[in-house]
Design a protein around this motif. Structure first.
Motif, PDB file in Angstrom:
ATOM      1  N   VAL A 122      -1.604   8.824   7.338  1.00  0.00           N
ATOM      2  CA  VAL A 122      -0.193   8.857   6.944  1.00  0.00           C
ATOM      3  C   VAL A 122      -0.083   9.259   5.478  1.00  0.00           C
ATOM      4  O   VAL A 122       0.735  10.113   5.113  1.00  0.00           O
ATOM      5  N   LEU A 123      -0.913   8.658   4.637  1.00  0.00           N
ATOM      6  CA  LEU A 123      -0.863   9.002   3.215  1.00  0.00           C
ATOM      7  C   LEU A 123      -1.185  10.474   2.976  1.00  0.00           C
ATOM      8  O   LEU A 123      -0.611  11.109   2.093  1.00  0.00           O
ATOM      9  N   LYS A 124      -2.086  11.027   3.784  1.00  0.00           N
ATOM     10  CA  LYS A 124      -2.432  12.450   3.642  1.00  0.00           C
ATOM     11  C   LYS A 124      -1.444  13.341   4.392  1.00  0.00           C
ATOM     12  O   LYS A 124      -1.606  14.545   4.446  1.00  0.00           O
ATOM     13  N   HIS A 125      -0.433  12.726   4.958  1.00  0.00           N
ATOM     14  CA  HIS A 125       0.627  13.401   5.720  1.00  0.00           C
ATOM     15  C   HIS A 125       0.097  14.141   6.946  1.00  0.00           C
ATOM     16  O   HIS A 125       0.636  15.165   7.363  1.00  0.00           O
ATOM     17  N   PRO A 135       3.853  11.713   0.905  1.00  0.00           N
ATOM     18  CA  PRO A 135       3.588  10.832  -0.235  1.00  0.00           C
ATOM     19  C   PRO A 135       3.009  11.630  -1.401  1.00  0.00           C
ATOM     20  O   PRO A 135       2.269  12.581  -1.215  1.00  0.00           O
ATOM     21  N   ASN A 136       3.363  11.228  -2.598  1.00  0.00           N
ATOM     22  CA  ASN A 136       2.887  11.875  -3.805  1.00  0.00           C
ATOM     23  C   ASN A 136       1.588  11.205  -4.246  1.00  0.00           C
ATOM     24  O   ASN A 136       1.596  10.015  -4.572  1.00  0.00           O
ATOM     25  N   PRO A 137       0.470  11.928  -4.275  1.00  0.00           N
ATOM     26  CA  PRO A 137      -0.798  11.322  -4.681  1.00  0.00           C
ATOM     27  C   PRO A 137      -0.759  10.702  -6.074  1.00  0.00           C
ATOM     28  O   PRO A 137      -1.456   9.732  -6.343  1.00  0.00           O
ATOM     29  N   ASP A 138       0.064  11.226  -6.959  1.00  0.00           N
ATOM     30  CA  ASP A 138       0.123  10.697  -8.326  1.00  0.00           C
ATOM     31  C   ASP A 138       0.850   9.354  -8.404  1.00  0.00           C
ATOM     32  O   ASP A 138       0.556   8.542  -9.279  1.00  0.00           O
ATOM     33  N   THR A 139       1.806   9.130  -7.519  1.00  0.00           N
ATOM     34  CA  THR A 139       2.596   7.899  -7.604  1.00  0.00           C
ATOM     35  C   THR A 139       2.449   6.981  -6.399  1.00  0.00           C
ATOM     36  O   THR A 139       2.686   5.779  -6.513  1.00  0.00           O
ATOM     37  N   ASP A 140       2.084   7.517  -5.243  1.00  0.00           N
ATOM     38  CA  ASP A 140       2.087   6.714  -4.023  1.00  0.00           C
ATOM     39  C   ASP A 140       0.707   6.272  -3.552  1.00  0.00           C
ATOM     40  O   ASP A 140       0.612   5.423  -2.673  1.00  0.00           O
ATOM     41  N   PHE A 141      -0.350   6.826  -4.088  1.00  0.00           N
ATOM     42  CA  PHE A 141      -1.683   6.433  -3.653  1.00  0.00           C
ATOM     43  C   PHE A 141      -2.156   5.242  -4.493  1.00  0.00           C
ATOM     44  O   PHE A 141      -3.123   5.310  -5.227  1.00  0.00           O
ATOM     45  N   VAL A 142      -1.409   4.132  -4.341  1.00  0.00           N
ATOM     46  CA  VAL A 142      -1.675   2.924  -5.110  1.00  0.00           C
ATOM     47  C   VAL A 142      -1.616   1.711  -4.193  1.00  0.00           C
ATOM     48  O   VAL A 142      -1.043   1.761  -3.104  1.00  0.00           O
ATOM     49  N   LEU A 200       0.840  -1.199   0.000  1.00  0.00           N
ATOM     50  CA  LEU A 200       0.000   0.000   0.000  1.00  0.00           C
ATOM     51  C   LEU A 200       0.872   1.246   0.000  1.00  0.00           C
ATOM     52  O   LEU A 200       1.793   1.360   0.819  1.00  0.00           O
ATOM     53  N   GLY A 201       0.566   2.164  -0.900  1.00  0.00           N
ATOM     54  CA  GLY A 201       1.241   3.456  -0.909  1.00  0.00           C
ATOM     55  C   GLY A 201       2.724   3.373  -1.206  1.00  0.00           C
ATOM     56  O   GLY A 201       3.488   4.204  -0.723  1.00  0.00           O
ATOM     57  N   ASN A 202       3.142   2.359  -1.954  1.00  0.00           N
ATOM     58  CA  ASN A 202       4.561   2.143  -2.236  1.00  0.00           C
ATOM     59  C   ASN A 202       5.393   2.046  -0.961  1.00  0.00           C
ATOM     60  O   ASN A 202       6.578   2.355  -0.970  1.00  0.00           O
ATOM     61  N   LEU A 203       4.773   1.612   0.137  1.00  0.00           N
ATOM     62  CA  LEU A 203       5.483   1.612   1.411  1.00  0.00           C
ATOM     63  C   LEU A 203       5.068   0.480   2.342  1.00  0.00           C
ATOM     64  O   LEU A 203       5.910  -0.264   2.828  1.00  0.00           O
ATOM     65  N   PHE A 204       3.780   0.349   2.641  1.00  0.00           N
ATOM     66  CA  PHE A 204       3.307  -0.547   3.696  1.00  0.00           C
ATOM     67  C   PHE A 204       3.014  -1.954   3.180  1.00  0.00           C
ATOM     68  O   PHE A 204       2.322  -2.113   2.172  1.00  0.00           O
ATOM     69  N   VAL A 205       3.488  -2.950   3.908  1.00  0.00           N
ATOM     70  CA  VAL A 205       3.100  -4.338   3.680  1.00  0.00           C
ATOM     71  C   VAL A 205       2.263  -4.743   4.890  1.00  0.00           C
ATOM     72  O   VAL A 205       2.783  -4.933   5.992  1.00  0.00           O
ATOM     73  N   VAL A 206       0.950  -4.792   4.680  1.00  0.00           N
ATOM     74  CA  VAL A 206       0.026  -5.182   5.757  1.00  0.00           C
ATOM     75  C   VAL A 206      -0.073  -6.705   5.726  1.00  0.00           C
ATOM     76  O   VAL A 206      -0.373  -7.286   4.688  1.00  0.00           O
ATOM     77  N   TYR A 207       0.221  -7.335   6.870  1.00  0.00           N
ATOM     78  CA  TYR A 207       0.132  -8.790   6.942  1.00  0.00           C
ATOM     79  C   TYR A 207      -1.329  -9.207   6.823  1.00  0.00           C
ATOM     80  O   TYR A 207      -2.182  -8.677   7.525  1.00  0.00           O
TER      81      TYR A 207
END
Length: 188
Positions: free
Chosen positions: A153-156, A165-172, A50-57
């Motif tokens: 966190v994504l919305k800082h 986080p960049n909404p164009d690249t990280d909100f994925v 999530l968000g090019n960052l989080f790995v949720v188990y």
């Protein structure tokens, strides 16, 4: 979870999402009920990043590195060893570790090596989020549900990241696809 889904659309066909009928066996295996927003996250998003960052188990992921129960055992073992190194009165590790209650129960890690826990105090839907740098200090506590935490966190709004986080690249959300070939590599 609606706030998170508005920021990061879930995949049309989530990988390793399981189904609602399988949840009782997961909670029975852990010996504890899990938060409802976490269940909804896992069923909606499945496993992935999530968000090019989080790995949720998630409970039904094929890989033992991101499947909930094996990850809980591994991360909790590391936390217990770390806590033992600090000693019982040391403020460097102020929490007990699951299955102790209240204790730290891991639910994710990120690409920076940080770990994300619930503190199992009170009802599961009221568990705060605890953020740790590799199972040690500093510790940050956020009195919100997991999905609210991720959205903020994504919305800082929660400054755990060094840059917004960049909404164009990280909100994925990037789903994992675990194949039989992957399983063989893990076993080797």
């Amino acid at each position: 979870i609606e706030e998170l889904k508005a920021l990061v659309p879930p995949p049309k066909e989530p990988s390793g999402a399981g189904n609602a009928q399988d949840w009782p066996s997961v909670e029975e295996e852990l010996g504890i009920a899990l938060p409802s927003d976490y269940r909804e996250f896992a069923l909606t998003y499945g496993s992935g990043r999530l968000g090019n960052l989080f790995v949720v188990y998630t409970p039904f992921e094929g890989s033992e590195y991101s499947r909930l129960v094996p990850a809980v055992h591994k991360v909790c073992d590391v936390c217990r060893r770390t806590k033992a190194n600090y000693g019982p009165e040391d403020e460097g590790f102020p929490y007990d570790v699951f299955p102790d209650t209240p204790g730290l129960l891991p639910w994710a890690h990120d690409e920076n090596g940080d770990h994300y826990f619930w503190l199992t105090e009170g009802a599961p839907d009221d568990w705060p989020v605890i953020v740790s740098d590799c199972c040690g200090p500093p510790w940050e506590r956020y009195d919100v549900q997991m999905t609210t935490f991720l959205a903020r966190v994504l919305k800082h709004e929660f400054p755990i990241l060094y840059e917004a986080p960049n909404p164009d690249t990280d909100f994925v959300f990037e789903p994992y696809t675990f194949t039989e070939e992957d399983r063989k590599r893990e076993e080797a």
